[in-house]
Write a protein that holds these residues in place. Structure first.
Motif, mmCIF file in Angstrom:
data_model
loop_
_atom_site.group_PDB
_atom_site.id
_atom_site.type_symbol
_atom_site.label_atom_id
_atom_site.label_comp_id
_atom_site.label_asym_id
_atom_site.label_seq_id
_atom_site.Cartn_x
_atom_site.Cartn_y
_atom_site.Cartn_z
ATOM 1 N N PHE A 12 61.599 42.078 58.598
ATOM 2 C CA PHE A 12 61.436 40.716 59.089
ATOM 3 C C PHE A 12 59.999 40.420 59.502
ATOM 4 N N VAL A 13 59.383 41.286 60.303
ATOM 5 C CA VAL A 13 58.028 40.997 60.771
ATOM 6 C C VAL A 13 57.024 41.161 59.638
ATOM 7 N N GLN A 14 55.886 40.516 59.789
ATOM 8 C CA GLN A 14 54.807 40.706 58.817
ATOM 9 C C GLN A 14 54.323 42.151 58.862
ATOM 10 N N TYR A 15 54.209 42.749 57.684
ATOM 11 C CA TYR A 15 53.712 44.127 57.582
ATOM 12 C C TYR A 15 52.644 44.144 56.496
ATOM 13 N N ASP A 16 51.400 44.061 56.930
ATOM 14 C CA ASP A 16 50.261 43.995 56.026
ATOM 15 C C ASP A 16 49.888 45.395 55.563
ATOM 16 N N ARG A 17 50.007 45.637 54.257
ATOM 17 C CA ARG A 17 49.720 46.966 53.722
ATOM 18 C C ARG A 17 48.236 47.185 53.449
ATOM 19 N N SER A 18 47.409 46.176 53.630
ATOM 20 C CA SER A 18 45.990 46.290 53.309
ATOM 21 C C SER A 18 45.129 45.941 54.516
ATOM 22 N N ALA A 19 43.991 46.637 54.647
ATOM 23 C CA ALA A 19 43.074 46.353 55.748
ATOM 24 C C ALA A 19 42.114 45.213 55.424
ATOM 25 N N ASP B 148 63.746 64.059 51.960
ATOM 26 C CA ASP B 148 63.501 64.627 53.291
ATOM 27 C C ASP B 148 62.508 63.827 54.140
ATOM 28 N N GLY B 149 61.505 63.235 53.529
ATOM 29 C CA GLY B 149 60.517 62.503 54.300
ATOM 30 C C GLY B 149 59.621 63.413 55.107
ATOM 31 N N SER B 150 58.885 62.826 56.055
ATOM 32 C CA SER B 150 57.966 63.595 56.882
ATOM 33 C C SER B 150 57.847 62.946 58.247
ATOM 34 N N ASP B 151 57.451 63.744 59.228
ATOM 35 C CA ASP B 151 57.309 63.249 60.597
ATOM 36 C C ASP B 151 55.915 62.647 60.749
ATOM 37 N N ALA B 152 55.741 61.481 60.118
ATOM 38 C CA ALA B 152 54.412 60.873 60.066
ATOM 39 C C ALA B 152 54.522 59.370 60.198
ATOM 40 N N ALA B 153 53.398 58.740 60.555
ATOM 41 C CA ALA B 153 53.315 57.293 60.639
ATOM 42 C C ALA B 153 52.311 56.776 59.623
ATOM 43 N N ALA B 154 52.505 55.538 59.163
ATOM 44 C CA ALA B 154 51.636 54.950 58.152
ATOM 45 C C ALA B 154 50.286 54.554 58.746
ATOM 46 N N LYS B 155 49.234 54.718 57.958
ATOM 47 C CA LYS B 155 47.888 54.307 58.386
ATOM 48 C C LYS B 155 47.817 52.805 58.640
ATOM 49 N N ALA B 156 48.688 52.041 57.954
ATOM 50 C CA ALA B 156 48.651 50.580 58.073
ATOM 51 C C ALA B 156 48.939 50.094 59.485
ATOM 52 N N LEU B 157 49.481 50.935 60.358
ATOM 53 C CA LEU B 157 49.716 50.507 61.728
ATOM 54 C C LEU B 157 48.418 50.152 62.442
ATOM 55 N N GLU B 158 47.295 50.670 61.945
ATOM 56 C CA GLU B 158 45.998 50.382 62.573
ATOM 57 C C GLU B 158 45.699 48.890 62.546
ATOM 58 N N TRP B 159 46.116 48.189 61.493
ATOM 59 C CA TRP B 159 45.827 46.749 61.407
ATOM 60 C C TRP B 159 47.114 45.910 61.525
ATOM 61 N N ASN B 160 48.152 46.512 62.079
ATOM 62 C CA ASN B 160 49.387 45.789 62.408
ATOM 63 C C ASN B 160 49.731 46.072 63.869
ATOM 64 N N PRO B 161 48.973 45.544 64.825
ATOM 65 C CA PRO B 161 49.131 45.927 66.225
ATOM 66 C C PRO B 161 50.476 45.546 66.839
#
Length: 528
Positions: A376-383, A457-470
């Protein structure tokens, strides 16, 4: 005449206006409920017909739907589960205790080939806010026992609601261990946000952790194939445990029919798409604990509806597939540009949007849970300066999102919380009224559950895009589910994760915990 917004009315909306393309013979087994125990059991003949388990759903203060489907050979290619072509009587019992010493409802219903040997019993006359147990008998065999819970009385003020939220279970990507952990939680409700099963061909969606078990019967396109694929999923013991543990609220996403379908348009050109859609909808209803209001009529199935939990919570269960405009930019170019922002486009359709707006205006709930499929929320994949989003999500329907947020703000909804699946990752975010101003105050929150298995399985990690999606506080790529505990003062969300799904046996752990305090419209971190 009873209003469709009347909370005492179990039908949230009439069947839509689309052309009916068949569907004859799909009738709900709604027998008269009697208070005497089910009849004396006959000797069992042959293998058990209860290979697909039992389920309940859509609880109301005076009852719920209980479900089973007969199949002695669940993966039979014709989709009929190895059942002979005749009618079968199925007895049911509902009791206050697991030993069935206090039976309060019982009866017999019939099912046959026209129903896919499914049984739906809509229970009424039960007491609100109570725990009940149910079981079925057919061909001399007794099903396992299921547990269901009725909703609190309308106008009551319950102090607590517990629920688990799940999405995206791809058989080939791993074992459904998470469902087993959900069953152990023994919540009041379980909510499934779609991609309950996948229609794709065997080995059609490769992931790095491999294919520990394979789909059968090719890609689902016909009614027989959809029935058999659904049956394959329902043979999973962890899924059966989860259905037996609590009542479910279910909505679909895309893979119950075909990837990224939009209204009457498939992802790829298909001259038989409407026939495929009718087949998929029929199989979905046959295999889910849904009320009579959801009996499909050809290519239509009424899925969006409301469920109330006293004045503590209202679930607005949405359908963002059946009425949406086609994805912007041919679903290829990911820039959130003019087409994605076109106000003529909708992800809900005008009728459902009006129904949702009316629900906000008339809500008296402490918590309004907008329960839907895609982010639902905006999720910008690009910086960069342009917003790059997923055209299949609300980022591809910007005006639709703005209208929904405006509607809950203008209605003064006390605590709006969006519950989402689809993306195979966990997210916790604040909702902005204007995503062009990310420094503005939040007006609600979104909680996205990760997948049960989809993605491997995935990984215990967060996306870098969170830096520009405060506005996005948390992201994680492990599999699992969401556990919510709702009280009058606080909604607490626990992100439950598994370390692996490519093998059996993973334990579950709490990866993060967030809270939403009554009236604050924003997340706060309890455990990072």
């Amino acid at each position: 005449m009873t209003s469709h917004t009347d909370p005492a009315h179990p039908i949230a909306h009439p069947v839509s206006r689309r052309t009916v393309l068949g569907g004859a013979g799909l009738v709900v087994a709604s027998a008269a409920l009697i208070s005497t125990p089910a009849g004396t059991a006959h000797a069992a003949t042959g293998p058990t017909p209860f290979t697909l388990g039992v389920a309940s759903g859509d609880p109301w203060p005076d009852g719920a739907v209980i479900w089973t489907r007969l199949a002695v050979d669940p993966l039979a290619l014709d989709g009929f589960g190895g059942m002979p072509d005749r009618s079968f009587p199925v007895e049911y019992q509902v009791a206050r205790d697991e030993r069935f010493t206090r039976v309060v409802r019982s009866g017999t219903v019939a099912t046959d080939r026209s129903r896919g040997y499914a049984v739906h019993v809509t229970l009424t006359g039960l007491q609100p806010g109570r725990e009940y147990f149910y079981r079925f008998r057919a061909l001399g065999h007794l099903s396992r026992t299921g547990r269901t819970v009725t909703a609190p009385a309308f106008g009551s003020s319950p102090e607590h609601l517990s629920l688990t939220v799940a999405s995206c279970a791809n058989w080939e990507h791993g074992y459904f261990t998470a469902y087993g952990h959900m069953a152990a939680e023994r919540p009041d409700l379980m909510v499934h946000l779609g991609d309950y099963y996948y229609e794709i061909m065997p080995y059609g969606y490769p992931v790095s952790s491999g294919v520990p078990r394979a789909h059968k019967n090719g890609e689902s396109r016909t009614l027989a194939q959809y029935r058999a694929r659904m049956a394959q999923y329902k043979t999973d013991p962890h899924l059966q445990d989860a259905h037996a543990a609590a009542p479910w609220l279910v909505i679909w996403d895309d893979h119950e029919l075909e990837n990224n379908w939009a209204d009457e348009k498939p992802e790829l050109w298909d001259p038989n798409f409407l026939a495929r859609r009718a087949a998929a909808f029929r199989a979905y209803y046959e295999n889910m604990p849904l009320r009579a209001s959801s009996v499909p009529q050809g290519i239509d199935l009424q899925l969006y509806r409301r469920i109330q939990w006293g004045d503590l919570a209202t679930f607005h269960l949405l359908d963002t597939r059946q009425y949406r405009s086609d994805q912007a930019n041919l679903d290829l170019i990911k820039v959130v540009g003019a087409e994605a922002k076109d106000p003529r486009r909708s992800i809900t359709g005008a009728e459902q949007e009006a129904w949702l707006r009316e629900g906000f205006k008339t809500s008296t709930a402490r918590w309004d849970l907008i329960t839907q499929q895609v982010p639902f929320v905006q999720y910008d994949r690009s910086a960069g300066p342009l917003v790059w989003g997923d055209m299949d999500s609300w980022d591809g329907y910007v005006a639709s999102r703005e209208r929904v947020v405006d509607a809950w703000v203008e209605a003064g909804v006390r605590n709006p919380v969006v519950l989402t699946g689809d993306i195979h990752e966990a997210f916790a975010s604040d909702v902005k009224r204007d995503f062009n101003d990310l420094s503005s105050a939040p007006v609600g929150v979104e909680l996205i559950t990760t997948s049960i298995t989809s993605g491997g399985d995935g990984s215990d990690a967060a996306a870098k895009a969170l830096e520009w999606n405060p506005h996005i506080t948390f992201n994680n790529d492990l599999r699992g589910y969401l556990r919510l505990d709702v009280t009058r003062d606080l909604l607490e969300a626990r992100f439950q994760v598994l370390d692996y799904v490519s093998e059996l046996g993973s334990s579950v752990r709490t990866r993060a915990v967030f809270g939403v305090a009554d009236g604050e419209h924003r997340l706060h971190t309890i455990q990072a």
